[in-house]
Design a protein around this motif. Structure first.
Motif, mmCIF file in Angstrom:
data_model
loop_
_atom_site.group_PDB
_atom_site.id
_atom_site.type_symbol
_atom_site.label_atom_id
_atom_site.label_comp_id
_atom_site.label_asym_id
_atom_site.label_seq_id
_atom_site.Cartn_x
_atom_site.Cartn_y
_atom_site.Cartn_z
ATOM 1 N N ARG A 97 0.821 -1.222 0.000
ATOM 2 C CA ARG A 97 0.000 0.000 0.000
ATOM 3 C C ARG A 97 0.853 1.270 0.000
ATOM 4 O O ARG A 97 0.646 2.138 -0.848
ATOM 5 C CB ARG A 97 -0.979 -0.038 1.163
ATOM 6 C CG ARG A 97 -2.086 -1.076 0.967
ATOM 7 C CD ARG A 97 -3.122 -1.016 2.078
ATOM 8 N NE ARG A 97 -4.214 -1.942 1.825
ATOM 9 C CZ ARG A 97 -4.214 -3.226 2.171
ATOM 10 N NH1 ARG A 97 -3.155 -3.726 2.801
ATOM 11 N NH2 ARG A 97 -5.243 -4.007 1.908
ATOM 12 N N ASP A 141 -2.125 13.103 9.943
ATOM 13 C CA ASP A 141 -2.049 11.657 10.053
ATOM 14 C C ASP A 141 -2.879 11.156 11.235
ATOM 15 O O ASP A 141 -3.609 10.166 11.134
ATOM 16 C CB ASP A 141 -0.583 11.238 10.210
ATOM 17 C CG ASP A 141 -0.377 9.748 9.954
ATOM 18 O OD1 ASP A 141 -1.216 9.146 9.270
ATOM 19 O OD2 ASP A 141 0.626 9.202 10.439
ATOM 20 N N ALA A 144 -6.401 5.846 9.141
ATOM 21 C CA ALA A 144 -6.186 4.867 8.072
ATOM 22 C C ALA A 144 -6.339 5.456 6.680
ATOM 23 O O ALA A 144 -5.891 4.873 5.696
ATOM 24 C CB ALA A 144 -7.137 3.690 8.248
ATOM 25 N N ARG A 145 -7.000 6.605 6.569
ATOM 26 C CA ARG A 145 -7.236 7.215 5.253
ATOM 27 C C ARG A 145 -6.208 8.305 4.903
ATOM 28 O O ARG A 145 -6.397 9.042 3.936
ATOM 29 C CB ARG A 145 -8.650 7.793 5.193
ATOM 30 C CG ARG A 145 -9.723 6.734 5.365
ATOM 31 C CD ARG A 145 -11.104 7.257 4.998
ATOM 32 N NE ARG A 145 -12.118 6.225 5.134
ATOM 33 C CZ ARG A 145 -12.381 5.284 4.226
ATOM 34 N NH1 ARG A 145 -11.680 5.247 3.107
ATOM 35 N NH2 ARG A 145 -13.339 4.384 4.428
ATOM 36 N N SER A 146 -5.142 8.403 5.669
ATOM 37 C CA SER A 146 -4.146 9.459 5.446
ATOM 38 C C SER A 146 -3.541 9.395 4.044
ATOM 39 O O SER A 146 -3.437 10.407 3.352
ATOM 40 C CB SER A 146 -3.032 9.354 6.493
ATOM 41 O OG SER A 146 -3.518 9.612 7.781
ATOM 42 N N GLN A 203 -4.760 7.919 1.389
ATOM 43 C CA GLN A 203 -5.790 8.185 0.391
ATOM 44 C C GLN A 203 -5.986 9.680 0.204
ATOM 45 O O GLN A 203 -6.052 10.179 -0.926
ATOM 46 C CB GLN A 203 -7.110 7.548 0.828
ATOM 47 C CG GLN A 203 -7.114 6.032 0.785
ATOM 48 C CD GLN A 203 -8.421 5.447 1.273
ATOM 49 O OE1 GLN A 203 -8.880 5.764 2.365
ATOM 50 N NE2 GLN A 203 -9.037 4.604 0.461
ATOM 51 N N ARG A 225 4.490 4.982 7.287
ATOM 52 C CA ARG A 225 3.891 3.649 7.190
ATOM 53 C C ARG A 225 4.966 2.592 6.913
ATOM 54 O O ARG A 225 4.919 1.491 7.466
ATOM 55 C CB ARG A 225 2.842 3.612 6.069
ATOM 56 C CG ARG A 225 1.610 4.437 6.247
ATOM 57 C CD ARG A 225 0.737 4.009 7.407
ATOM 58 N NE ARG A 225 1.146 4.707 8.621
ATOM 59 C CZ ARG A 225 0.774 5.952 8.919
ATOM 60 N NH1 ARG A 225 -0.017 6.622 8.121
ATOM 61 N NH2 ARG A 225 1.186 6.516 10.047
ATOM 62 N N PRO A 233 -8.519 4.422 -3.823
ATOM 63 C CA PRO A 233 -9.369 3.541 -2.995
ATOM 64 C C PRO A 233 -8.626 2.356 -2.388
ATOM 65 O O PRO A 233 -9.077 1.794 -1.384
ATOM 66 C CB PRO A 233 -10.440 3.061 -3.985
ATOM 67 C CG PRO A 233 -10.478 4.107 -5.053
ATOM 68 C CD PRO A 233 -9.067 4.576 -5.182
ATOM 69 N N ARG A 242 -6.100 2.547 1.674
ATOM 70 C CA ARG A 242 -6.502 2.621 3.080
ATOM 71 C C ARG A 242 -5.602 1.688 3.898
ATOM 72 O O ARG A 242 -5.500 0.503 3.627
ATOM 73 C CB ARG A 242 -7.962 2.222 3.259
ATOM 74 C CG ARG A 242 -8.495 2.467 4.659
ATOM 75 C CD ARG A 242 -9.942 1.999 4.809
ATOM 76 N NE ARG A 242 -10.510 2.419 6.081
ATOM 77 C CZ ARG A 242 -10.301 1.802 7.237
ATOM 78 N NH1 ARG A 242 -9.526 0.720 7.268
ATOM 79 N NH2 ARG A 242 -10.844 2.243 8.349
ATOM 80 N N THR A 243 -4.935 2.248 4.915
ATOM 81 C CA THR A 243 -3.947 1.485 5.684
ATOM 82 C C THR A 243 -4.098 1.765 7.163
ATOM 83 O O THR A 243 -4.058 2.921 7.594
ATOM 84 C CB THR A 243 -2.511 1.859 5.250
ATOM 85 O OG1 THR A 243 -2.399 1.720 3.831
ATOM 86 C CG2 THR A 243 -1.491 0.984 5.933
ATOM 87 N N ASP A 244 -4.276 0.722 7.945
ATOM 88 C CA ASP A 244 -4.341 0.886 9.397
ATOM 89 C C ASP A 244 -2.992 1.368 9.906
ATOM 90 O O ASP A 244 -1.938 0.960 9.408
ATOM 91 C CB ASP A 244 -4.712 -0.434 10.078
ATOM 92 C CG ASP A 244 -6.131 -0.862 9.756
ATOM 93 O OD1 ASP A 244 -6.964 0.031 9.513
ATOM 94 O OD2 ASP A 244 -6.399 -2.081 9.734
#
Length: 387
Positions: A12, A67, A72-74, A76, A119, A176, A179-181
């Protein structure tokens, strides 16, 4: 297989690196056209690009806050913002308005840079293995491909706004999937360590030199080939493409090397190799020799910046990692924006050959910096893994 596995683990953020690389490759290959569109001298054009540094510095404070807010949408958000921001500069002919547009680009690019590097560092800590070079290699691959595409679009007479719009659509389609935790890290009980100013300053200086040197080729290689060496538009666009290609090779190779070697010796050897490439570019008499210089420079400089970012993640406590990386990233990536100014002024006064010779001297400055970093204590792996 270690490179492929590293890319799978960090797929991601690697996609986010592709987005950033696509746009900067497109921009670098369009520099001669954009400069002519603005009717700017070398010095003025370099000064206008300094506007992006204003946005980048702002991202140093905004990125960690954004952030935390976006979670999680940072990434994106960063991809969408950058894709839209790049629609502006290619349509502008007024220098002051161009500077404002490129400042917005710098802000959006800085936000995404900080988040995606954070990340990757989190994944490095979680998996106890280097991942940074593989991700930065994806930037280089995308950069090279974009520059090659632009070499064809320029020869075909496609206006820059249409090309940037095409790349924006491609990047928006990736958003889309990004998205990353995030890892929510708090300070360990009883933590009384000082703020890691010294590791940030040292690693920031290493990444600054690396990215500043890289930016000199990105922003000025096309002009060097076309103006100094008499190449055509397609030949000029192949200058940054050669850099991107060899940097991708260097970073993929660096990923494998760093699985077995320590970071500091790699940085020292890479600095010497890249300095040789800068000298070759400076003394080139034909576009072919210039490509060789850009290629050697790319192979060497490719691993220096990512390794500097990875090092700071190992030198600070886990709860300070994102903030430290944001500081180092901004210091380092500011080199992308100060380089055009200095290169423009130096080119105006002495010519691009002298300017590239100065880059060789700059690259050798990373050697004493790396030696100093080697004396800094690393955070034990088990401490970084607890979170």
């Amino acid at each position: 297989m270690s490179v492929l596995n590293a890319l799978y683990i960090s797929r991601r953020p690697a996609a986010a690196f592709v987005v950033v690389g696509v746009f900067w490759g497109c921009f670098a290959a369009h520099v001669p056209e954009l400069k002519a569109q603005l009717m700017a001298s070398d010095a003025l054009f370099g000064t206008l690009l300094l506007g992006s540094a204003t946005g980048l510095v702002s991202s140093m404070w905004l990125a960690p806050r954004a952030d935390r807010f976006l979670g999680a949408r940072s990434m994106q958000f960063g991809v969408v913002a950058l894709s839209l921001a790049w629609l502006l500069p290619s349509q502008i002919s007024a220098p002051l308005v161009f500077a404002m547009a490129i400042a917005l680009v710098g802000l959006c690019s800085g936000l995404l840079d900080v988040v995606m590097n954070a990340r990757v560092s989190e994944l490095e800590a979680a998996h106890a293995r280097p991942l940074m070079n593989a991700n930065h290699a994806m930037f280089s691959v995308a950069y090279a491909i974009a520059a090659v595409v632009v070499s064809f679009t320029r020869e075909a007479g496609v206006p820059p706004p249409y090309v940037f719009a095409g790349f924006s659509i491609f990047c928006l389609l990736l958003a889309p999937f990004l998205r990353t935790d995030i890892v929510d890290v708090t300070a360990e009980d009883g933590y009384q360590g000082r703020y890691p100013l010294w590791p940030i300053a040292l690693c920031g200086a290493i990444t600054f030199v690396a990215f500043m040197s890289e930016a000199t080729v990105e922003a000025w290689s096309a002009l060097h080939v076309e103006r100094t060496l008499g190449g055509g538009a397609a030949e000029g666009a192949l200058g940054p493409a050669m850099l991107g290609l060899t940097m991708a090779i260097g970073r993929f190779s660096g990923q494998a090397v760093l699985e077995k070697m320590r970071e500091v010796p790699v940085v020292i050897v890479a600095s010497v190799i890249s300095a040789v490439g800068a000298v070759l570019a400076a003394i080139a008499t034909t576009p072919g020799w210039a490509y060789l210089g850009f290629g050697v420079l790319g192979l060497g400089v490719s691993v220096i910046g990512p390794t500097g970012l990875a090092l700071v993640g190992k030198l600070v406590a886990p709860h300070l990692r994102t903030e430290a990386i944001s500081r180092v990233a901004v210091i380092g990536f500011s080199g992308f924006f100060f380089a055009p100014v200095l290169m423009g002024l130096m080119s105006e006064a002495f010519g691009l050959r002298v300017a590239y010779g100065a880059v060789a001297g700059l690259l050798l400055m990373t050697v004493p910096l790396a030696i100093t970093v080697a004396r800094q204590p690393l955070v034990p792996v088990d401490r970084r893994q607890q979170t």
